[in-house]
Scaffold this active site. Structure first.
Site, PDB file in Angstrom:
ATOM      1  N   ASP A 151       0.832  -1.196   0.000  1.00 37.68           N
ATOM      2  CA  ASP A 151       0.000   0.000   0.000  1.00 37.68           C
ATOM      3  C   ASP A 151       0.872   1.255   0.000  1.00 37.68           C
ATOM      4  OD1 ASP A 151      -1.836   2.037   0.529  1.00 37.68           O
ATOM      5  OD2 ASP A 151      -3.016   0.799   1.891  1.00 37.68           O
ATOM      6  N   ASP A 174      -6.953   3.647 -10.995  1.00 36.99           N
ATOM      7  CA  ASP A 174      -8.315   3.153 -11.131  1.00 36.99           C
ATOM      8  C   ASP A 174      -9.280   4.333 -11.001  1.00 36.99           C
ATOM      9  OD1 ASP A 174     -10.819   1.891 -10.848  1.00 36.99           O
ATOM     10  OD2 ASP A 174      -9.890   0.122  -9.948  1.00 36.99           O
ATOM     11  N   LYS A 178     -18.139   4.450 -10.737  1.00 35.71           N
ATOM     12  CA  LYS A 178     -19.439   4.554 -10.080  1.00 35.71           C
ATOM     13  C   LYS A 178     -19.381   5.586  -8.952  1.00 35.71           C
ATOM     14  CE  LYS A 178     -20.771  -0.212 -11.106  1.00 35.71           C
ATOM     15  NZ  LYS A 178     -21.178  -1.535 -10.549  1.00 35.71           N
ATOM     16  N   ASP A 210      -7.130   8.556 -18.553  1.00 36.82           N
ATOM     17  CA  ASP A 210      -7.947   8.595 -19.769  1.00 36.82           C
ATOM     18  C   ASP A 210      -9.434   8.639 -19.414  1.00 36.82           C
ATOM     19  OD1 ASP A 210      -8.134   6.016 -18.795  1.00 36.82           O
ATOM     20  OD2 ASP A 210      -8.195   5.083 -20.771  1.00 36.82           O
ATOM     21  N   THR A 247       2.142   4.335 -23.674  1.00 35.51           N
ATOM     22  CA  THR A 247       2.049   2.895 -23.414  1.00 35.51           C
ATOM     23  C   THR A 247       1.097   2.235 -24.400  1.00 35.51           C
ATOM     24  OG1 THR A 247       0.193   3.103 -21.872  1.00 35.51           O
ATOM     25  CG2 THR A 247       2.415   3.339 -20.963  1.00 35.51           C
ATOM     26  N   ARG A 248       1.169   0.910 -24.472  1.00 37.91           N
ATOM     27  CA  ARG A 248       0.250   0.175 -25.339  1.00 37.91           C
ATOM     28  C   ARG A 248      -1.189   0.395 -24.902  1.00 37.91           C
ATOM     29  NH1 ARG A 248       2.690  -5.756 -25.145  1.00 37.91           N
ATOM     30  NH2 ARG A 248       3.148  -5.038 -23.031  1.00 37.91           N
ATOM     31  N   GLU A 250      -2.418   2.981 -23.381  1.00 34.82           N
ATOM     32  CA  GLU A 250      -2.808   4.330 -23.748  1.00 34.82           C
ATOM     33  C   GLU A 250      -3.066   4.437 -25.243  1.00 34.82           C
ATOM     34  OE1 GLU A 250      -1.088   8.902 -23.257  1.00 34.82           O
ATOM     35  OE2 GLU A 250       0.062   7.186 -22.533  1.00 34.82           O
TER      36      GLU A 250
END
Length: 277
Positions: A151, A174, A178, A210, A247-248, A250
């Site tokens: 963590d 992340d 919601k 994104d 990155t791939r 992205e």
């Protein structure tokens, strides 16, 4: 940069006569005896709302080999039981940037290769990614990478000294889309106060996402926080800096029409906003 930064680990050699067969774990035996612990902080700290979701996926033979061989040398279990000396951890006194959440580590390895005079402490809870980044660092001679397991909040709060970081990177966290999960998002005022207390004045906080609603929230929270100032004169999002590789993941998002936003904020001097420690 070397193409090997994106290359998978070489396949293991077939067993030959006289070569021992890999050990089969007994029930309850650690998966990687010399590797990262399953829950390094254990029950030492309160179970706060987590901003990450542990993922379980298969560890390849190459990743397992890297974890077993390289964790004692380049790994750090975030147990919260001691304050670490970053110069001792890296073996030098170069600037240290903390990266929270690195996925499979390809972008981290590219940034480490592109800036060998900066140390990167990369933290994640994804075991395959930890093994993959260790393997990339090993194959490409990236001695400026250390991999943290656990963590990042415990690392910042319990294990890092004030003013010890020269930068903080949070790429594609992340988004918890919601509404009832928004409290799990990492970029919140409390996190920024903690992070600011561990960053030197002038240190760069770099976020990228994104997920546009999260990007707007990040911008609002960072703009309102007294410990940071936007590097952009117009107070908005920043162009992707050259040091952050595409990155791939992205690239796939951009192909689908996703908008990626970068945020670049600097830690203001303590005299401007003295924060709790």
């Amino acid at each position: 940069m070397s193409d090997s930064l994106n290359a998978p680990a070489p396949p293991p050699a077939p067993h030959s006569p006289g070569v021992p067969v890999p050990h089969t774990r007994a029930k309850g035996e650690p998966r990687f005896p010399d590797g990262p612990k399953a829950d390094p902080a254990g029950s030492h700290f309160e179970r706060r709302i987590r901003s990450f979701q542990p993922r379980r996926s298969r560890v390849t033979t190459g990743q397992a080999d890297a974890l077993q061989r390289l964790w004692p040398k380049w790994g750090l279990d975030i147990d919260g039981q001691r304050v670490i000396d970053l110069a001792e951890l890296f073996g030098n006194d170069r600037p240290v940037v903390l990266e929270i959440g690195f996925g499979m580590g390809e972008a981290t390895a590219r940034m480490a290769a592109g800036d060998p005079d900066t140390n990167i402490l990369a933290v994640d809870v994804h075991t395959p990614g930890q093994g993959n980044l260790l393997g990339l660092a090993d194959r490409n001679g990236l001695s400026n990478v250390r991999v943290g397991n656990g963590d990042a909040i415990i690392l910042l709060r319990e294990m890092l000294r004030p003013d010890s970081l020269d930068g903080l990177r949070v790429y594609f966290p992340d988004p918890w889309p919601k509404k009832r999960h928004h409290k799990r998002r990492l970029i919140q005022p409390e996190f920024l106060t903690l992070a600011a207390s561990r960053m030197r004045p002038g240190a760069l906080l770099h976020c990228a996402t994104d997920w546009e609603p999260y990007a707007e929230q990040m911008l609002d929270v960072l703009t309102a926080h007294p410990g940071f100032e936007n590097t952009q004169p117009d107070g908005g999002f920043a162009p992707r800096p050259e040091f952050r590789p595409l990155t791939r993941f992205e690239g796939q998002g951009l192909d689908k029409g996703h908008v990626v936003n970068d945020l670049l904020f600097r830690r203001v001097p303590h005299s401007t906003a003295e924060l709790d420690r």
